[in-house]
Design a protein around this motif. Sequence first.
Motif, PDB file in Angstrom:
ATOM      1  N   VAL A   1       0.850  -1.183   0.000  1.00 42.16           N
ATOM      2  CA  VAL A   1       0.000   0.000   0.000  1.00 42.16           C
ATOM      3  C   VAL A   1       0.887   1.235   0.000  1.00 42.16           C
ATOM      4  N   HIS A   2       0.485   2.233  -0.773  1.00 43.09           N
ATOM      5  CA  HIS A   2       1.246   3.477  -0.897  1.00 43.09           C
ATOM      6  C   HIS A   2       0.331   4.675  -0.699  1.00 43.09           C
ATOM      7  N   PRO A   3       0.830   5.736  -0.036  1.00 43.55           N
ATOM      8  CA  PRO A   3       2.153   5.848   0.571  1.00 43.55           C
ATOM      9  C   PRO A   3       2.285   4.895   1.750  1.00 43.55           C
ATOM     10  N   GLU A   4       3.491   4.796   2.284  1.00 46.09           N
ATOM     11  CA  GLU A   4       3.719   3.874   3.388  1.00 46.09           C
ATOM     12  C   GLU A   4       3.175   4.418   4.706  1.00 46.09           C
ATOM     13  N   SER A   5       2.932   5.727   4.778  1.00 49.61           N
ATOM     14  CA  SER A   5       2.443   6.303   6.030  1.00 49.61           C
ATOM     15  C   SER A   5       1.580   7.530   5.769  1.00 49.61           C
ATOM     16  N   TYR A   6       0.718   7.815   6.733  1.00 50.83           N
ATOM     17  CA  TYR A   6      -0.125   9.011   6.754  1.00 50.83           C
ATOM     18  C   TYR A   6      -0.177   9.501   8.197  1.00 50.83           C
ATOM     19  N   ALA A   7      -0.554  10.743   8.370  1.00 49.77           N
ATOM     20  CA  ALA A   7      -0.732  11.271   9.719  1.00 49.77           C
ATOM     21  C   ALA A   7      -2.022  10.699  10.322  1.00 49.77           C
TER      22      ALA A   7
END
Length: 247
Positions: free
Chosen positions: A35-41
């Motif tokens: 899954v992309h992006p690898e991170s979110y806030a």
Amino acid sequence: MSTTRTTLRRAGLVTAFAATGVLTAAGVASAHVTVHPESYAKGATDGVLTFRVPNEENTAGTTKVQVFLPTDHPVLGVLVTPQDGWTAKVTDTKLKTPVKTDDGTITDAVSEITWTGGKIGVGQYEDFNVAFGQLPDDTDQLTFKTLQTYSDGKTVRWIEEASGGQEPENPAPVLKLTAKSAQDGDSGAPTASAATSKTSGSSKSTASSGDSTARGLGIGGLAVGVLGLAAAVFAVLRSRSAGSRAE
């Protein structure tokens, strides 16, 4: 002559192993559903998640993809982007614990998205885009268990979670949720356009990062092979030179 052939044969083996390392590294870099992006806030709003599904089989194509969204920490306001050749079926589930938002209390959330009708061929991958209204702010990560079905009936279950710092054989896609930063604004997340841009850029950089790692390992392996071959040639020339002096 026998010594010369033996030396060159050994050098050839070193080069062959180096080339094998290049292919192996490249294969590892693109093997799993991600899954992309690898991170979110945490609590991010109006963004996009991209599920990248590579075809790993040499004799079959991917004909069905099922992504399961967590309901204990639900993703709200899910919308599926139309995908050429694919039909998406979205399944809602009633939440055990309703979520209170500024727009009211949410009692249902998407728990599964199934894509059918298309085909991911051998040596290809497909990106499936999912927009969301809001991510949860009460967890550090989201795990999206995924099933990938092939035209020969085989199903690969990308559902395993990492344990002890080691990646499992069939890891589920994981989205890291990070603490809100000042750059995220009052909402704790980028705007819709910024989120989309960030997702696209992060997806490309993630793939690029994996490819760069593979290329780096490959270049290192080739360098070893070249050095081995050079050493062999030097040994041959030195042997011939010694023979000439002896004559």
